[in-house]
Structure formats: structure tokens, C-alpha cells
Scaffold this motif. Structure first.
Motif, PDB file in Angstrom:
ATOM      1  N   THR A  94    -115.079  52.201  42.689  1.00 55.50           N
ATOM      2  CA  THR A  94    -113.646  52.626  41.691  1.00 55.50           C
ATOM      3  C   THR A  94    -111.809  52.137  42.373  1.00 55.50           C
ATOM      4  O   THR A  94    -111.895  52.819  43.328  1.00 55.50           O
ATOM      5  CB  THR A  94    -113.411  53.694  41.440  1.00 55.50           C
ATOM      6  OG1 THR A  94    -114.674  53.964  40.189  1.00 55.50           O
ATOM      7  CG2 THR A  94    -111.675  54.092  39.929  1.00 55.50           C
ATOM      8  N   VAL A  95    -111.096  51.414  41.504  1.00 55.76           N
ATOM      9  CA  VAL A  95    -110.489  51.314  42.424  1.00 55.76           C
ATOM     10  C   VAL A  95    -108.795  51.608  41.368  1.00 55.76           C
ATOM     11  O   VAL A  95    -109.262  51.215  40.120  1.00 55.76           O
ATOM     12  CB  VAL A  95    -110.002  49.714  42.695  1.00 55.76           C
ATOM     13  CG1 VAL A  95    -108.763  49.264  43.138  1.00 55.76           C
ATOM     14  CG2 VAL A  95    -111.243  48.633  43.408  1.00 55.76           C
ATOM     15  N   ARG A  96    -108.291  52.599  41.623  1.00 47.62           N
ATOM     16  CA  ARG A  96    -107.271  52.808  40.703  1.00 47.62           C
ATOM     17  C   ARG A  96    -105.768  52.668  41.313  1.00 47.62           C
ATOM     18  O   ARG A  96    -105.337  52.872  42.322  1.00 47.62           O
ATOM     19  CB  ARG A  96    -107.729  54.357  40.655  1.00 47.62           C
ATOM     20  CG  ARG A  96    -106.613  54.774  40.185  1.00 47.62           C
ATOM     21  CD  ARG A  96    -106.838  56.703  39.875  1.00 47.62           C
ATOM     22  NE  ARG A  96    -108.744  56.532  39.469  1.00 47.62           N
ATOM     23  CZ  ARG A  96    -108.744  57.030  38.535  1.00 47.62           C
ATOM     24  NH1 ARG A  96    -108.161  57.503  37.169  1.00 47.62           N
ATOM     25  NH2 ARG A  96    -110.180  57.653  38.219  1.00 47.62           N
ATOM     26  N   LEU A  97    -105.057  52.192  40.424  1.00 45.34           N
ATOM     27  CA  LEU A  97    -103.227  52.343  40.229  1.00 45.34           C
ATOM     28  C   LEU A  97    -102.816  53.395  39.006  1.00 45.34           C
ATOM     29  O   LEU A  97    -103.495  53.110  38.247  1.00 45.34           O
ATOM     30  CB  LEU A  97    -103.025  51.199  40.584  1.00 45.34           C
ATOM     31  CG  LEU A  97    -101.001  51.207  40.433  1.00 45.34           C
ATOM     32  CD1 LEU A  97    -100.633  51.586  42.019  1.00 45.34           C
ATOM     33  CD2 LEU A  97    -100.732  49.716  40.430  1.00 45.34           C
ATOM     34  N   GLU A  98    -102.268  54.548  39.907  1.00 41.91           N
ATOM     35  CA  GLU A  98    -101.807  55.462  38.656  1.00 41.91           C
ATOM     36  C   GLU A  98    -101.018  56.202  39.837  1.00 41.91           C
ATOM     37  O   GLU A  98     -99.778  55.935  40.475  1.00 41.91           O
ATOM     38  CB  GLU A  98    -103.054  56.497  39.106  1.00 41.91           C
ATOM     39  CG  GLU A  98    -102.848  58.052  40.148  1.00 41.91           C
ATOM     40  CD  GLU A  98    -104.332  58.101  40.570  1.00 41.91           C
ATOM     41  OE1 GLU A  98    -105.006  59.080  39.798  1.00 41.91           O
ATOM     42  OE2 GLU A  98    -104.617  58.672  41.067  1.00 41.91           O
ATOM     43  N   ALA A  99    -100.440  56.842  38.382  1.00 39.12           N
ATOM     44  CA  ALA A  99     -99.270  57.316  38.469  1.00 39.12           C
ATOM     45  C   ALA A  99     -99.924  59.428  37.596  1.00 39.12           C
ATOM     46  O   ALA A  99    -100.156  58.975  36.286  1.00 39.12           O
ATOM     47  CB  ALA A  99     -97.815  57.187  37.668  1.00 39.12           C
ATOM     48  N   THR A 100     -99.446  60.175  38.744  1.00 41.56           N
ATOM     49  CA  THR A 100    -100.518  61.657  38.333  1.00 41.56           C
ATOM     50  C   THR A 100     -99.407  62.579  38.552  1.00 41.56           C
ATOM     51  O   THR A 100     -99.063  62.599  39.591  1.00 41.56           O
ATOM     52  CB  THR A 100    -102.085  61.209  39.162  1.00 41.56           C
ATOM     53  OG1 THR A 100    -102.737  62.094  37.822  1.00 41.56           O
ATOM     54  CG2 THR A 100    -102.124  61.076  40.057  1.00 41.56           C
ATOM     55  N   GLU A 143    -101.696  61.590  33.476  1.00 42.96           N
ATOM     56  CA  GLU A 143    -101.916  60.443  33.808  1.00 42.96           C
ATOM     57  C   GLU A 143    -102.106  58.738  33.248  1.00 42.96           C
ATOM     58  O   GLU A 143    -101.908  58.661  32.361  1.00 42.96           O
ATOM     59  CB  GLU A 143    -103.417  60.712  34.062  1.00 42.96           C
ATOM     60  CG  GLU A 143    -103.957  58.946  34.928  1.00 42.96           C
ATOM     61  CD  GLU A 143    -105.694  59.162  35.564  1.00 42.96           C
ATOM     62  OE1 GLU A 143    -105.713  57.984  35.446  1.00 42.96           O
ATOM     63  OE2 GLU A 143    -106.176  59.961  35.824  1.00 42.96           O
ATOM     64  N   VAL A 144    -101.474  58.549  34.232  1.00 47.06           N
ATOM     65  CA  VAL A 144    -100.876  56.681  33.224  1.00 47.06           C
ATOM     66  C   VAL A 144    -101.824  56.163  34.799  1.00 47.06           C
ATOM     67  O   VAL A 144    -101.902  55.950  35.610  1.00 47.06           O
ATOM     68  CB  VAL A 144     -99.283  56.273  33.410  1.00 47.06           C
ATOM     69  CG1 VAL A 144     -99.851  54.298  32.795  1.00 47.06           C
ATOM     70  CG2 VAL A 144     -99.137  56.832  32.397  1.00 47.06           C
ATOM     71  N   SER A 145    -102.855  54.855  34.261  1.00 49.96           N
ATOM     72  CA  SER A 145    -103.430  53.663  35.362  1.00 49.96           C
ATOM     73  C   SER A 145    -104.114  52.789  34.951  1.00 49.96           C
ATOM     74  O   SER A 145    -104.364  52.676  33.891  1.00 49.96           O
ATOM     75  CB  SER A 145    -104.501  55.217  35.705  1.00 49.96           C
ATOM     76  OG  SER A 145    -105.646  55.246  35.067  1.00 49.96           O
ATOM     77  N   LEU A 191    -103.413  59.724  29.892  1.00 48.02           N
ATOM     78  CA  LEU A 191    -104.128  60.553  30.026  1.00 48.02           C
ATOM     79  C   LEU A 191    -103.054  61.517  29.457  1.00 48.02           C
ATOM     80  O   LEU A 191    -101.953  62.521  30.056  1.00 48.02           O
ATOM     81  CB  LEU A 191    -104.747  61.519  30.774  1.00 48.02           C
ATOM     82  CG  LEU A 191    -105.697  62.550  31.131  1.00 48.02           C
ATOM     83  CD1 LEU A 191    -106.479  62.513  30.041  1.00 48.02           C
ATOM     84  CD2 LEU A 191    -106.296  62.990  32.145  1.00 48.02           C
ATOM     85  N   ALA A 192    -102.685  63.140  28.641  1.00 48.86           N
ATOM     86  CA  ALA A 192    -101.290  63.693  28.644  1.00 48.86           C
ATOM     87  C   ALA A 192    -101.766  65.194  28.220  1.00 48.86           C
ATOM     88  O   ALA A 192    -102.782  65.306  27.080  1.00 48.86           O
ATOM     89  CB  ALA A 192    -100.590  63.141  26.963  1.00 48.86           C
ATOM     90  N   VAL A 202     -97.376  58.709  42.271  1.00 48.77           N
ATOM     91  CA  VAL A 202     -97.945  57.197  42.356  1.00 48.77           C
ATOM     92  C   VAL A 202     -98.807  57.404  43.565  1.00 48.77           C
ATOM     93  O   VAL A 202     -98.550  57.781  45.401  1.00 48.77           O
ATOM     94  CB  VAL A 202     -97.028  55.912  42.776  1.00 48.77           C
ATOM     95  CG1 VAL A 202     -97.668  54.490  42.478  1.00 48.77           C
ATOM     96  CG2 VAL A 202     -96.105  55.887  41.679  1.00 48.77           C
ATOM     97  N   ASN A 203     -99.996  56.688  43.411  1.00 50.99           N
ATOM     98  CA  ASN A 203    -101.064  56.290  44.056  1.00 50.99           C
ATOM     99  C   ASN A 203    -102.397  55.366  43.898  1.00 50.99           C
ATOM    100  O   ASN A 203    -102.016  54.913  42.838  1.00 50.99           O
ATOM    101  CB  ASN A 203    -102.348  57.549  44.037  1.00 50.99           C
ATOM    102  CG  ASN A 203    -101.829  59.340  44.332  1.00 50.99           C
ATOM    103  OD1 ASN A 203    -101.615  59.180  45.821  1.00 50.99           O
ATOM    104  ND2 ASN A 203    -101.891  59.610  43.273  1.00 50.99           N
TER     105      ASN A 203
END
Length: 125
Positions: free
Chosen positions: A2-8, A14-16, A33-34, A93-94
Motif C-alpha cells: 500500500t502507498v499512502r499520502l495522508e493527513a491523519t 483521516e484524509v488520504s 474518515l471522520a 501529514v504522512n
């Protein structure tokens, strides 16, 4: 993998932009996801991951958290308007790659991550 750019918030919000091998016909998805909603909102971008290709991933979160827009290589590819973390939730951010099976190594070259805050919203990418 899995490749992920996320704000969590590393919890329930989460927003990804997400690519998971063998899922969604190999296309990136925009996920919001809230407050721990178990399914969140998942929208296909229609952009299929191709090995060795450079992608410019951008997510724009509206200031009032009414929408999240995903851009890949400058094109708007998805918009979510539900299950967006509340404006009071602080997000970090990740960018990561997760190997879930097998022994073949996977790598991700990350050029840069920019966070821009405008009066009209937050851009991550």
C-alpha cells in the motif's frame, strides 16, 4: 503493498490518497474518515498506478471541511463531501509504503511534501 499520502490524527480521522495492490483495479482512491466511521468515504480516482511512474499527488481540504479534492499530476480526479474530519481536528501529514505480504522489496522515492494553508483551505501535496 500500500502507498499512502495522508493527513491523519493517528486515531479516527483521516484524509488520504491511497493505492493498494490488487484493490480497486490498481487505481488510486481518495479516502475520508471522520470520527471513526468504520467505512468512511472511498472514491476511485480512475488513475491506475504504474511502476516507475512519477506522480504528483495533491489533496485540498476546504477551510470549512465541506470537501476534499484530490489531484493527480494536476488533474482533478476525485472529490469527497462526506466523512471529512471536523475543522477542530488537528491532522499531521504522512507519506508511507506498507508491505503486507511476500518478500519482494518495495520502495517509494519521496521528493517533497508541501503543506499550504490558505484562507480558502489547506493543500497537501
Amino acid at each position: 503493498f500500500t502507498v499512502r499520502l495522508e493527513a491523519t490524527d493517528n486515531s479516527a480521522n483521516e484524509v488520504s490518497l491511497l493505492y493498494t495492490h490488487g484493490t480497486n483495479s490498481g487505481a488510486w482512491t481518495l479516502t475520508t474518515l471522520a470520527a471513526g466511521v468504520s467505512t468512511g468515504s472511498v472514491t476511485s480516482t480512475g488513475v491506475t498506478m504504474v511502476a516507475g511512474t512519477i506522480y504528483r499527488l495533491v489533496m485540498v481540504v476546504a477551510a470549512d471541511r465541506s470537501s476534499v479534492k484530490a489531484y493527480i499530476n494536476g488533474a482533478l480526479v476525485a472529490t469527497n463531501t462526506t466523512n471529512i474530519p471536523a475543522a477542530t481536528v488537528q491532522l499531521g501529514v504522512n507519506a508511507k509504503i506498507t508491505k503486507s505480504a511476500g518478500t519482494t522489496s518495495r520502495t517509494m522515492n519521496l521528493d517533497k511534501v508541501k503543506i499550504r494553508v490558505w484562507n480558502s483551505g489547506i493543500g497537501i501535496g
